[in-house]
Design an enzyme around this catalytic site. Sequence first.
Site, PDB file in Angstrom:
ATOM      1  N   GLN A 620     -18.707 -15.499   3.585  1.00  0.00           N
ATOM      2  CA  GLN A 620     -17.940 -15.529   2.338  1.00  0.00           C
ATOM      3  C   GLN A 620     -16.491 -15.231   2.663  1.00  0.00           C
ATOM      4  O   GLN A 620     -16.188 -14.410   3.529  1.00  0.00           O
ATOM      5  CB  GLN A 620     -18.487 -14.494   1.353  1.00  0.00           C
ATOM      6  CG  GLN A 620     -17.827 -14.546  -0.024  1.00  0.00           C
ATOM      7  CD  GLN A 620     -18.537 -13.678  -1.035  1.00  0.00           C
ATOM      8  OE1 GLN A 620     -19.535 -13.041  -0.727  1.00  0.00           O
ATOM      9  NE2 GLN A 620     -18.044 -13.642  -2.255  1.00  0.00           N
ATOM     10  N   GLY A 621     -15.595 -15.949   1.992  1.00  0.00           N
ATOM     11  CA  GLY A 621     -14.173 -15.738   2.190  1.00  0.00           C
ATOM     12  C   GLY A 621     -13.417 -15.970   0.909  1.00  0.00           C
ATOM     13  O   GLY A 621     -14.005 -16.087  -0.179  1.00  0.00           O
ATOM     14  N   GLY A 624     -14.491 -19.230  -0.931  1.00  0.00           N
ATOM     15  CA  GLY A 624     -15.790 -19.220  -1.584  1.00  0.00           C
ATOM     16  C   GLY A 624     -16.870 -18.822  -0.600  1.00  0.00           C
ATOM     17  O   GLY A 624     -16.600 -18.184   0.423  1.00  0.00           O
ATOM     18  N   ASP A 736      -4.064 -19.672  10.363  1.00  0.00           N
ATOM     19  CA  ASP A 736      -5.041 -18.611  10.113  1.00  0.00           C
ATOM     20  C   ASP A 736      -5.991 -18.459  11.297  1.00  0.00           C
ATOM     21  O   ASP A 736      -7.203 -18.373  11.128  1.00  0.00           O
ATOM     22  CB  ASP A 736      -5.825 -18.902   8.836  1.00  0.00           C
ATOM     23  CG  ASP A 736      -6.477 -17.646   8.245  1.00  0.00           C
ATOM     24  OD1 ASP A 736      -6.045 -16.529   8.622  1.00  0.00           O
ATOM     25  OD2 ASP A 736      -7.405 -17.774   7.439  1.00  0.00           O
TER      26      ASP A 736
END
Length: 946
Positions: A620-621, A624, A736
């Site tokens: 999960q992030g 979503g 990222d």
Amino acid sequence: MASFGGFLYAAILLLLCIFHVDVVRGQSTHPTEANALNAIKGRLIDPMNNLKNWNRGDPCTSNWAGVTCSKIPSDAYLHVTKLEVFKMNLSGTLAPEVGLLSELNNLNFMWNNLTGNIPKEIGNISTLKLLNLNGNHLSGSIPDEIGYLENLKRLQIDQNKISGPIPKSFANLMSMEHLHMNNNSLSGKIPSELSKMPGLLHLLLDNNDLSGPLPPKLADTRSLKILQADNNNFSGSSIPSAYNSIKTLIKMSLRNCSLQGGIPDLSGLPGLGYLDLSWNQLTGSIPTNRLASNITTIDLSHNFLNGTIPANFSGLPNIQFLSIEANNIHGAVPLAIWSNLTYKGNGSLVLDFQNNSLDTIPDAFEPPKAVVLLLFGNPVCDASNAARAARLCQPTSVNKVPSGPQVSINCVACSTDKNYEYNPSSPIPCICAVPVGVGFRLKSPGISDFRPHKEVFEFNSTSQLGLSIYQLYIEEYIWEAGPRLNMNLKLFPNNTNLFTMSEVMRLRQLLAGWEITLPDVFGPYELLNFTYADEFPTVISSGLSKGALAGILVGTVTAAIAVSVASTVFIMRKRSINRTVSRRSLLSRFFVKVDGVRCFTFEEMARASNAFDDSAEVGQGGYGKVYKGKLADGTAVAIKRAHEDSLQGSMEFCTEIELLSRLHHRNLVSLIGYCDEQCEQMLVYEFMPNGTLRDHLSVISKRPLNFGQRLHIALGAAKGILYLHTEADPPIFHRDVKATNILLDSKFVAKVADFGLSKLAPVPDVEGTLPAHISTIVRGTPGYLDPEYILTHKLTEKSDVYSLGVVLLELLTGMKPIQFGKNIVREVKSAYRSGDIAGILDSRMSSCPPDCATRFLLLALKCCQNETDARPYMAEIVRELDGIRSVLPEEDLFSVNSTITGSSVTLGNSAPDSQAATTRELFNSLQASSSGQAYSGILSGTVSPR
């Protein structure tokens, strides 16, 4: 109401079909081949129902989609000679029964979603000439049996996930001309046996994991025109001097291959038009031997070359791009390098001399308007020359391959029926017509700028297609990673509204069968898509003579009036079909831009994830939740489902899919498909069974990684990011990079994931006016963020370098980037200054040679410098990690390979406390030594990143 001529035409078509069936009555497909086709259908998943007519009638006499048949002399049966089902959104596996199609000469499953292995039974089809399986998700190794197809002329298995070695049995492919195996995971050496193929023209091996020295025996090939092996690892190998004797060679591309030594004499290659040896470790001076006059591209950037710019770079009339960026070239900027340049079709010359030691500009120095000269990073750009060289000394990168412009026409809008549109190239303006849409890609062009060659391409392609030049309109051309040139073409009827169906089929056969030959400068091409607004039947050759068909036609004309009523029904039905296919063709055009990416329904995603059950959730992030799923064909996938707050607009979502679909590298997680319906947005990726890197660095991990494994993961992640920075076109900044976005497959191969924050790097025009950074709101993950990016909001490739440096520190220490208020970069730097670096090493890390780990630490600290310019480029990181791997003790390499091959490996069980203590002692002694003292400059920024 249609005219009587329309009725007559429809009646003729109808009766032709009736009489055709009558003529072949009593003939049918050979039973073995009919059964084989049914077995093939049984292994395929067909969500678009493109093979719906495979469920009825006889394959050869019922027009099965993609099936072409012929009558063999002295045989009562019809035999399948072509099976062409490319770009039909098929998934599943390729059944071994395909080997029973004993008379097949063309097997084409391009641009589908097939998984599984290449059946070895294909090696039984001795008649096979074309085998095209590219653009799928095939895995496993290449069967040796393929090497015994003596009639095979073209083998395309590129853009799959095929691994293992190139079979030595390929030496038996005596008819082979086009061998395309790029963008896979092939390993081992390039077998010298490939030189035994007498007719080999194109050898495409780029973007694999090949190693070992380049085989000098390739010089024995009699016909080789293109040698393309970029992005492999020929560490320690030099370019064989024997390659100077490949007289037919027109393109040599060996970018980013860890090649060493000098550049050999290439004056013996009279047709050489494209040379790319960039991003290697080449040394010495640039050879002064005369180069071929038709050369368009020379890229020697990012090596360790020295000396001056040689005189042989002057007087090249067709040169488009010349780069020696990031070497150690000194002396004067040459004045006459563009003296004999032939300017064609708005073309230009880009001279990239940045980041060298050039110190002199000649008097009266003024490049022509069509020449772009870049000098940033040379002494010539110092303050004393600032006024003269201001325009030439701006830091920039160059988009050497601009895309084609869009053209608008001022005409009254055409009817939307049948997708009518105007032909911008027509000498008669504003004629509404239905064009054939063609997705067309040059796979290995020998040019850097298409504009001067556009007219040549138009003339040659239309003449071989039997069209007038104005019937071809190049709607758009886009340069992609490779570099490859993706073109959207439209073929218009000859100043009429519609093509006849026979003309459409003729064009399709010429393109899909590679029956047109373009000039060598364009290299090999491939068909990505072929769309038309009307459906047309698959061609069947039943062995009927032209006289027999003519007799049928005469009889049909006599009977045409009698079936006018039937023809009316036929026309009405066909119009209905046209409207349906027009809608379908729009989808096909979209898929030109997202090759190999499947569109899933919400129901398919729900079934795959057990209705998004909590038990299927694997992560999960901010975007979503991520679920593990299983597709209908058994493929394990990761489904990334956006929550309501992170839904994107339709255009943004499509743009992200298009971006991801262009990325193909063994160290990037592959996008399999997407779902965009019922207010849902989902991305479907290949599933990584070993989770994230952070999972394996956690203190609760039951199998901690040894040093060799950590080094292997670091190298894989660095290669993936290097691909984004240098191979993606335009380049991509990930933004990222972190341990949770580095995933591990079943063999612990590292794959960079999650491009939700990624940004396209700025791509300037040929004037070099755009900046080399992106000004954007700071996004990313705390602890991994580049300090200079935080302060200036300027995002560059060095921002990803900083983030990767943090990951390298995590690998060495096991620490999190921020934990208990402590920052990993500050902690490691502090420990290094105090001489207590051994105290923060991950105590569970076994097999840790101090000298290797020290080099690893120093590289991580270089990456984490506060100043952007003090950090290395990603290519230098890959080189250093590869260098560390090359000196790793053999027993440690064995432990890495054992993990990769899936063998059971016991980690950290041999007295870990004792091992850690030994490592710390060695580290402390090394840090206290004079050599260790020399490394302290890194912390003050005094050590060069190169």
